[in-house]
Design an enzyme around this catalytic site. Structure first.
Site, PDB file in Angstrom:
ATOM      1  N   ARG A 111      11.488  -0.462   7.546  1.00 36.93           N
ATOM      2  CA  ARG A 111      12.284  -1.346   8.399  1.00 36.93           C
ATOM      3  C   ARG A 111      13.552  -1.818   7.696  1.00 36.93           C
ATOM      4  O   ARG A 111      14.578  -2.055   8.334  1.00 36.93           O
ATOM      5  CB  ARG A 111      11.453  -2.558   8.825  1.00 36.93           C
ATOM      6  CG  ARG A 111      10.383  -2.241   9.857  1.00 36.93           C
ATOM      7  CD  ARG A 111       9.668  -3.504  10.295  1.00 36.93           C
ATOM      8  NE  ARG A 111       8.939  -4.127   9.196  1.00 36.93           N
ATOM      9  CZ  ARG A 111       8.268  -5.280   9.286  1.00 36.93           C
ATOM     10  NH1 ARG A 111       8.272  -5.953  10.424  1.00 36.93           N
ATOM     11  NH2 ARG A 111       7.621  -5.768   8.247  1.00 36.93           N
ATOM     12  N   ARG A 112      13.480  -1.955   6.368  1.00 35.17           N
ATOM     13  CA  ARG A 112      14.637  -2.446   5.610  1.00 35.17           C
ATOM     14  C   ARG A 112      15.088  -1.367   4.630  1.00 35.17           C
ATOM     15  O   ARG A 112      14.587  -1.293   3.493  1.00 35.17           O
ATOM     16  CB  ARG A 112      14.262  -3.734   4.865  1.00 35.17           C
ATOM     17  CG  ARG A 112      13.861  -4.876   5.790  1.00 35.17           C
ATOM     18  CD  ARG A 112      13.666  -6.185   5.025  1.00 35.17           C
ATOM     19  NE  ARG A 112      12.564  -6.091   4.082  1.00 35.17           N
ATOM     20  CZ  ARG A 112      11.291  -6.307   4.400  1.00 35.17           C
ATOM     21  NH1 ARG A 112      10.954  -6.609   5.648  1.00 35.17           N
ATOM     22  NH2 ARG A 112      10.349  -6.208   3.485  1.00 35.17           N
ATOM     23  N   GLY A 152      -5.963  -4.750  -1.531  1.00 34.31           N
ATOM     24  CA  GLY A 152      -4.982  -4.600  -2.605  1.00 34.31           C
ATOM     25  C   GLY A 152      -4.318  -3.245  -2.556  1.00 34.31           C
ATOM     26  O   GLY A 152      -4.846  -2.283  -1.988  1.00 34.31           O
ATOM     27  N   ASP A 195     -10.074  -9.961  11.239  1.00 34.68           N
ATOM     28  CA  ASP A 195     -10.024  -8.786  10.373  1.00 34.68           C
ATOM     29  C   ASP A 195     -11.408  -8.145  10.246  1.00 34.68           C
ATOM     30  O   ASP A 195     -11.566  -6.930  10.417  1.00 34.68           O
ATOM     31  CB  ASP A 195      -9.500  -9.202   8.996  1.00 34.68           C
ATOM     32  CG  ASP A 195      -9.528  -8.075   7.980  1.00 34.68           C
ATOM     33  OD1 ASP A 195      -8.571  -7.280   7.950  1.00 34.68           O
ATOM     34  OD2 ASP A 195     -10.513  -7.994   7.206  1.00 34.68           O
ATOM     35  N   VAL A 226       0.832  -1.207   0.000  1.00 30.97           N
ATOM     36  CA  VAL A 226       0.000   0.000   0.000  1.00 30.97           C
ATOM     37  C   VAL A 226       0.864   1.254   0.000  1.00 30.97           C
ATOM     38  O   VAL A 226       0.641   2.183  -0.786  1.00 30.97           O
ATOM     39  CB  VAL A 226      -0.952   0.014   1.213  1.00 30.97           C
ATOM     40  CG1 VAL A 226      -1.740   1.321   1.261  1.00 30.97           C
ATOM     41  CG2 VAL A 226      -1.900  -1.174   1.152  1.00 30.97           C
ATOM     42  N   ILE A 284     -13.684   1.235  -1.314  1.00 29.07           N
ATOM     43  CA  ILE A 284     -15.101   1.582  -1.252  1.00 29.07           C
ATOM     44  C   ILE A 284     -15.303   2.800  -0.344  1.00 29.07           C
ATOM     45  O   ILE A 284     -14.943   2.759   0.836  1.00 29.07           O
ATOM     46  CB  ILE A 284     -15.934   0.413  -0.706  1.00 29.07           C
ATOM     47  CG1 ILE A 284     -15.706  -0.843  -1.555  1.00 29.07           C
ATOM     48  CG2 ILE A 284     -17.410   0.768  -0.664  1.00 29.07           C
ATOM     49  CD1 ILE A 284     -16.353  -2.089  -0.990  1.00 29.07           C
ATOM     50  N   GLY A 293      -2.824 -15.643  -4.353  1.00 27.73           N
ATOM     51  CA  GLY A 293      -2.394 -14.462  -3.620  1.00 27.73           C
ATOM     52  C   GLY A 293      -3.496 -13.763  -2.848  1.00 27.73           C
ATOM     53  O   GLY A 293      -3.271 -12.695  -2.274  1.00 27.73           O
ATOM     54  N   VAL A 353     -11.380   0.307   6.318  1.00 26.33           N
ATOM     55  CA  VAL A 353     -12.527  -0.596   6.110  1.00 26.33           C
ATOM     56  C   VAL A 353     -12.879  -0.643   4.625  1.00 26.33           C
ATOM     57  O   VAL A 353     -13.140   0.384   4.012  1.00 26.33           O
ATOM     58  CB  VAL A 353     -13.760  -0.126   6.912  1.00 26.33           C
ATOM     59  CG1 VAL A 353     -14.929  -1.064   6.667  1.00 26.33           C
ATOM     60  CG2 VAL A 353     -13.443  -0.031   8.393  1.00 26.33           C
ATOM     61  N   LYS A 370     -13.129  -4.325  11.636  1.00 27.07           N
ATOM     62  CA  LYS A 370     -13.889  -3.422  10.763  1.00 27.07           C
ATOM     63  C   LYS A 370     -15.300  -3.216  11.283  1.00 27.07           C
ATOM     64  O   LYS A 370     -15.848  -2.102  11.206  1.00 27.07           O
ATOM     65  CB  LYS A 370     -13.908  -3.991   9.348  1.00 27.07           C
ATOM     66  CG  LYS A 370     -12.519  -4.045   8.709  1.00 27.07           C
ATOM     67  CD  LYS A 370     -12.509  -4.839   7.414  1.00 27.07           C
ATOM     68  CE  LYS A 370     -11.115  -4.902   6.823  1.00 27.07           C
ATOM     69  NZ  LYS A 370     -11.030  -5.755   5.614  1.00 27.07           N
TER      70      LYS A 370
END
Length: 430
Positions: A48-49, A306, A203, A17, A138, A189, A134, A207
Site C-alpha cells: 500500500r505504501r 509473530g 480471532d 510476516v 505449529i 507488543g 491457524v 481459527k
C-alpha cells in the site's frame, strides 16, 4: 535433475510476516531450490505504501497494483498475507483464474468464505494452502487433513491466540487483574492498540471454524462458532480455579457429538485441571489437543504468532505448492463430504462453576439446590462462606447442557435470597 527455469512467486503484503517471507526466500534460496527441485523467484511485491524502505527487496519489484500482479499470467504461486476480507478475496480468486496457486495466512477470509475459495481453486485445478492461518508455526492444518486423514477425529481443543494466553497466564501467575495484565501485554507488543479481535475471541473463533471444518469434513463458517470473550475474567475467578486445582484459559473447542450426527464449535474462557497438558502452556504460546479414535490423544505446541513463526508456516506451504506445480498435481482440497449438522451452543454439554452472592441466612442453600434440581442440573460440589449477613455460594455442577444451565441461572436471579451472579465459567478437560 533440477529445473533451471524458476517458479515465480507474487507476494501480497509486506508487513511483519510478508517481509520475513521475502527475507527467507532470499537468504535460503539455494536450500529452497534443492527441496523443491527448481529455483523460486520473487517476481513482485504488492504493497500500500510504495515509498517505504524494505530492506532486502528490490524496489523494482514493488507495486501498488496488486490486481495487475496476480493477473500477469506468468505467476506460479501467490502468497497472500494482507489479511482481511477485501481485497484479499478478489485477489485470490483472480490468482486462480489466471493460473496461480495460492498460499494464504488469512484466517478471517477462510473462516468466512473458505468453501467458495476452495471451489475456485478446484475449478481452476490449483492449490489453496493455509497452514499459517491457524497457530502460527505449529504444524496443524496439514496433520489434520493429511496425516490423520484415515482416522476419525472426535475433538480438537486448544489455545490458539497468544495474546489472550499471555494475559491469562499473567493473571494466574501474579494475581494481576485483567486490565493490568492487558497493559503489560500491550507494552511488550503482545497486544494490539485495539485488542478487541483477540480478547473478545474473534480471532480464535475464525481459527475454530477452520479447524472444525477440516477435522469433521463439514463446512463450518465463522457464524457457526459460539464466541465469548475473556474481558470479564477476574482475579477472583483465578482464586476459585486454584481452589479446584484448575487454571483458566481461553479455549477453542470443536467436538463431535456422541452419536456422531453433529458437531459444535465454540470459543470461551474455561477452567481446566492443572493436570491437563494445556494448563502448562505459558506466555504467548499456542497449543492444540486433538483426540481421535485410532491415534488417541495428540498435542501440537509452539509459538502461535509473530513474523518468523508465521513465515515458517507460509514457506512450508510454498515448498509443498511448488512441488505440486512441478509434478503437474494438486494437493488435498476441501473435504466436506460428511456435511454434519452444526449444533447451537444450547446443546453443548459440559460442567459449570457458578459463583453467587447470596443472603447469609438459613434455607438459602436449600432454595438454590431446589432451582438446580427443577432444571435437571445435578450439583457436584457446593462451597459457602458468609459474613455480616452476606455470603458467597460456589456451585460446581456435573455435566449439563448450556440451555439447561441458562434456565437455571435465570431462575436463580429471581430468588429474593440471591443478590447476584458473580460469575459463570465452564469447566473443560475432564
Amino acid at each position: 535433475m533440477m529445473r533451471t527455469r524458476p517458479l515465480k512467486v507474487a507476494l501480497l503484503g509486506c508487513g511483519v510476516v510478508g517481509s520475513e517471507v521475502a527475507r527467507i526466500m532470499t537468504t535460503h534460496a539455494d536450500d529452497l531450490a534443492a527441496r523443491i527441485g527448481a529455483p523460486v523467484e520473487l517476481a513482485g511485491v504488492a504493497v500500500r505504501r510504495p515509498g517505504k524502505v524494505r530492506e532486502g527487496i528490490d524496489p523494482s519489484l514493488v507495486t501498488t497494483d496488486a490486481t495487475a500482479l496476480v493477473k500477469r499470467g506468468d505467476i506460479d504461486v501467490v502468497v497472500e498475507v494482507i489479511g482481511g476480507i477485501e481485497p484479499a478475496r478478489t485477489l485470490i480468486t483472480a490468482a486462480f483464474e489466471h493460473g496461480a496457486s495460492v498460499v494464504s495466512a488469512n484466517k478471517a477470509l477462510l473462516a468466512q468464505d473458505g468453501a467458495a475459495l476452495h471451489a475456485a481453486a478446484g475449478e481452476n485445478d490449483k492449490d489453496l494452502y493455509y497452514e499459517a492461518a491457524v497457530a502460527g508455526a505449529i504444524p496443524l492444518i496439514r496433520p489434520l487433513r493429511e496425516s490423520l486423514a484415515g482416522d476419525k477425529i472426535n475433538r480438537v481443543m486448544g489455545i490458539v491466540n497468544g495474546t489472550t494466553n499471555f494475559i491469562l497466564d499473567k493473571m494466574d501467575s501474579t494475581g494481576a487483574g485483567y486490565q493490568e495484565a492487558l497493559d503489560e501485554a500491550t507494552a511488550l507488543g503482545y497486544a494490539e492498540a485495539d485488542p478487541t479481535a483477540d480478547v473478545e475471541g474473534f480471532d480464535a473463533a475464525a481459527k475454530a471454524a477452520i479447524l472444525a471444518g477440516i477435522a469433521f469434513h463439514t463446512r463450518v463458517r465463522l457464524d457457526d462458532v459460539y464466541r465469548e470473550g475473556m474481558t470479564e475474567v477476574t482475579a477472583a475467578d483465578f482464586r476459585s480455579a486454584k481452589e479446584m486445582g484448575c487454571t483458566i484459559k481461553l479455549l477453542a473447542i470443536c467436538e463431535r457429538s456422541k452419536d456422531g450426527a453433529s458437531v459444535t464449535a465454540r470459543v470461551h474462557p474455561a477452567m481446566i485441571p492443572l493436570t491437563h497438558p494445556l494448563a502448562s502452556v505459558r506466555g504467548a504460546y499456542n497449543a492444540v489437543f486433538v483426540e481421535s479414535d485410532a491415534a488417541g490423544q495428540l498435542m501440537f505446541y509452539g509459538p502461535g504468532a509473530g513474523g518468523s513463526p508465521t513465515a515458517s508456516a507460509v514457506l512450508g506451504d510454498l515448498v509443498a505448492v511448488c512441488r505440486n506445480r512441478l509434478n503437474g498435481a494438486t494437493g488435498p482440497g476441501e473435504s466436506a463430504y460428511a456435511a454434519l449438522t452444526v449444533s447451537p451452543m444450547g446443546e453443548v454439554v459440559t460442567r459449570y462453576h457458578i459463583s453467587l452472592d447470596v443472603a447469609d441466612k438459613p434455607g438459602v442453600l436449600a432454595q438454590v439446590a431446589t432451582v438446580f434440581a427443577e432444571h435437571g442440573v445435578s450439583i457436584d460440589t457446593v462451597r459457602q462462606q458468609g459474613k455480616d449477613g452476606e455470603a458467597s455460594l460456589v456451585v460446581v455442577t456435573h455435566r449439563a447442557s448450556d440451555a439447561s444451565l441458562t434456565g437455571t441461572v435465570e431462575a436463580l436471579r429471581k430468588l429474593d435470597t440471591v443478590r447476584g451472579v458473580a460469575s459463570i465459567m465452564r469447566v473443560e478437560g475432564e
